[in-house]
Motif scaffolding. Structure first.
Motif, short mmCIF file in Angstrom:
data_model
loop_
_atom_site.label_atom_id
_atom_site.label_comp_id
_atom_site.label_asym_id
_atom_site.label_seq_id
_atom_site.Cartn_x
_atom_site.Cartn_y
_atom_site.Cartn_z
N ALA A 187 0.90 3.17 -12.30
CA ALA A 187 0.00 3.47 -11.19
C ALA A 187 -1.39 2.88 -11.43
CB ALA A 187 -0.09 4.98 -10.98
N LYS A 205 2.31 1.68 -3.49
CA LYS A 205 1.31 2.17 -4.45
C LYS A 205 1.01 3.65 -4.24
CE LYS A 205 -1.08 -2.15 -5.42
NZ LYS A 205 -2.35 -2.87 -5.42
N TRP A 206 0.81 4.06 -2.98
CA TRP A 206 0.51 5.47 -2.72
C TRP A 206 1.71 6.36 -3.03
CZ3 TRP A 206 -3.80 7.86 -2.81
CH2 TRP A 206 -4.98 7.16 -2.54
N SER A 207 2.89 5.87 -2.73
CA SER A 207 4.10 6.66 -3.04
C SER A 207 4.24 6.84 -4.55
CB SER A 207 5.34 5.98 -2.46
OG SER A 207 5.28 5.95 -1.05
N ARG A 260 1.76 6.74 -6.77
CA ARG A 260 0.68 7.63 -7.22
C ARG A 260 1.01 9.10 -6.92
NH1 ARG A 260 -3.94 3.65 -4.83
NH2 ARG A 260 -3.96 2.21 -6.59
N ILE A 261 1.50 9.37 -5.73
CA ILE A 261 1.86 10.74 -5.38
C ILE A 261 3.05 11.20 -6.23
CG2 ILE A 261 2.72 12.23 -3.53
CD1 ILE A 261 1.11 10.36 -1.59
N LYS A 288 0.83 -1.22 0.00
CA LYS A 288 0.00 0.00 0.00
C LYS A 288 0.86 1.26 0.00
CE LYS A 288 -4.42 -1.40 1.84
NZ LYS A 288 -5.46 -1.10 2.81
N VAL A 289 1.93 1.25 0.77
CA VAL A 289 2.84 2.41 0.81
C VAL A 289 3.50 2.59 -0.55
CG1 VAL A 289 4.92 3.37 1.88
CG2 VAL A 289 3.21 2.20 3.29
#
Length: 147
Positions: free
Chosen positions: A143, A85-87, A89-90, A82-83
């Motif tokens: 992403a 994927k979010w990293s 995406r950001i 999850k980290v």
């Protein structure tokens, strides 16, 4: 209805190593540019002072961008999906912001200001824009990939 057979392009993107390779491209890019900016933070912040609308926040932006790049790079290599994927995406959003900034600079500003670190800062404006669009496109693709 009969489903359409998968194309070679679909099969290629189903390999899980391609999104991971793109993620590591972002890790390399953000680590490289983040450290490069921090090594010459005075020059980086000085350049930001010349940018309309951002000049008053030069110190905050000057420290904030490279620290954010390094934190995102770290997030993309941590063993938490999850980290990661979010990293990513950001990171893609940040790359989009950089690309929009660069596009505006190329099209609207007479005295173009580039504050990229290292070898990327030595690219011509067209080369830099093409590189940004390629990296942005790859990031968007990675992403969107579910695995």
């Amino acid at each position: 209805m009969v489903p359409e057979p998968a194309t070679d392009k679909d099969r290629l993107w189903n390999f899980s190593w391609i999104p991971a390779a793109i993620r590591f491209l972002y890790v390399f890019l953000f680590t490289y540019t983040g450290f490069s900016k921090l090594q010459d933070i005075g020059s980086f912040a000085k350049g930001i002072r010349k940018v309309p609308f951002f000049g008053d926040q030069a110190e905050l932006i000057g420290w904030g961008i490279p620290i954010m790049e390094l934190m995102l790079a770290m997030g993309m290599i941590l063993p938490f999906v999850k980290v990661q994927k979010w990293s990513l995406r950001i990171s893609v959003v940040l790359m989009a912001v950089f690309t929009i900034y660069l596009l505006l600079m190329v099209s609207l500003v007479k005295d173009k200001l580039c504050h990229c670190g290292g070898a990327i800062g030595s690219l011509g404006w067209t080369q830099h824009l093409v590189l940004n669009f390629i990296i942005l496109g790859l990031g968007l693709r990675a992403a969107r990939k579910k695995n």
